[in-house]
Design a protein around this motif. Structure first.
Motif, PDB file in Angstrom:
ATOM      1  N   THR A   3      33.486  38.058  37.069  1.00 29.97           N
ATOM      2  CA  THR A   3      32.579  39.794  36.942  1.00 29.97           C
ATOM      3  C   THR A   3      33.555  39.581  35.740  1.00 29.97           C
ATOM      4  N   ALA A  18      44.293  55.851  37.672  1.00 28.02           N
ATOM      5  CA  ALA A  18      43.316  54.847  37.701  1.00 28.02           C
ATOM      6  C   ALA A  18      44.197  53.558  38.604  1.00 28.02           C
ATOM      7  N   GLU A  25      44.001  53.164  47.022  1.00 27.43           N
ATOM      8  CA  GLU A  25      43.314  52.912  48.505  1.00 27.43           C
ATOM      9  C   GLU A  25      43.865  51.908  48.729  1.00 27.43           C
ATOM     10  N   VAL A  52      40.338  46.132  34.630  1.00 22.79           N
ATOM     11  CA  VAL A  52      39.258  46.931  34.560  1.00 22.79           C
ATOM     12  C   VAL A  52      37.751  46.798  34.340  1.00 22.79           C
ATOM     13  N   ARG A  53      36.949  46.446  34.799  1.00 20.81           N
ATOM     14  CA  ARG A  53      35.304  45.989  35.183  1.00 20.81           C
ATOM     15  C   ARG A  53      34.640  46.604  33.159  1.00 20.81           C
ATOM     16  N   ASP A  55      32.370  47.807  32.645  1.00 23.20           N
ATOM     17  CA  ASP A  55      32.054  49.035  32.703  1.00 23.20           C
ATOM     18  C   ASP A  55      32.696  50.224  32.728  1.00 23.20           C
ATOM     19  N   GLY A  56      34.120  49.861  32.822  1.00 24.73           N
ATOM     20  CA  GLY A  56      35.268  50.490  32.600  1.00 24.73           C
ATOM     21  C   GLY A  56      35.625  51.061  34.369  1.00 24.73           C
ATOM     22  N   GLU A  57      35.261  50.657  35.204  1.00 24.25           N
ATOM     23  CA  GLU A  57      35.808  50.512  36.532  1.00 24.25           C
ATOM     24  C   GLU A  57      36.673  50.134  37.265  1.00 24.25           C
ATOM     25  N   PRO A  58      37.614  50.818  37.648  1.00 25.07           N
ATOM     26  CA  PRO A  58      39.114  50.181  37.466  1.00 25.07           C
ATOM     27  C   PRO A  58      38.931  49.357  38.725  1.00 25.07           C
ATOM     28  N   LEU A  59      39.195  47.792  38.877  1.00 21.49           N
ATOM     29  CA  LEU A  59      39.416  46.822  39.783  1.00 21.49           C
ATOM     30  C   LEU A  59      41.309  46.692  40.430  1.00 21.49           C
TER      31      LEU A  59
END
Length: 155
Positions: A3, A18, A25, A52-53, A55-59
């Protein structure tokens, strides 16, 4: 990493939030760490990194303490930083994000003139850090009710 992921210093408030959300979590929800000890005074002075991915998604996230903030965790040696709060979102594990975060924290440590990085690894994660060049020292201890070992890597 299959990814596309970017790891960067979390400098703005949205990035910091974030980072804190990922920690909540992983540490609070998954591992049962009390929220009042997960966040501390060091968060204000730490260097936070964020994965971050595309698309901006924090991982994932982690932090580096240095100077006075790290002294209690590193035996008072000002040339050693303290890596901590390393967390990868459950859905993103196994993609190499943890390795990328550790390497980004080590780069930040070098940028601050540090010669080594210490960390307190959850005992089940010793192998992960050993593969990255960290060496365990001292006895196992409990932190937030979870077994840990101290580890160090010379940069």
């Amino acid at each position: 990493m299959s990814t596309p992921v970017t790891v960067r210093i979390a400098e703005d408030p949205a990035d910091r939030e974030a980072c804190f959300a990922i920690r909540k979590e992983v540490f609070v929800a998954e591992q049962g760490v009390p929220q009042d000890i997960e966040y501390d005074v060091y968060d204000a002075v730490a260097v936070h990194v964020l994965a971050v991915r595309e698309d901006g998604e924090p991982l994932g996230t982690g932090r580096l303490l240095f100077g006075e903030a790290a002294a209690a965790k590193t035996g008072g040696d000002a040339s050693v930083g303290s890596l901590g709060r390393l967390a990868v979102a459950g859905a993103a594990r196994g993609l190499g994000i943890g390795v990328a975060l550790v390497r980004a924290i080590e780069e930040a440590a070098r940028a601050h003139g540090l010669s080594a990085v210490d960390l307190h690894a959850q005992s089940h994660a010793l192998g992960f850090y050993e593969r990255l060049g960290y060496e365990a020292y001292g006895p196992e201890f409990l932190d937030a009710g979870i077994p840990h070992r101290s580890m160090r890597r010379v940069l």
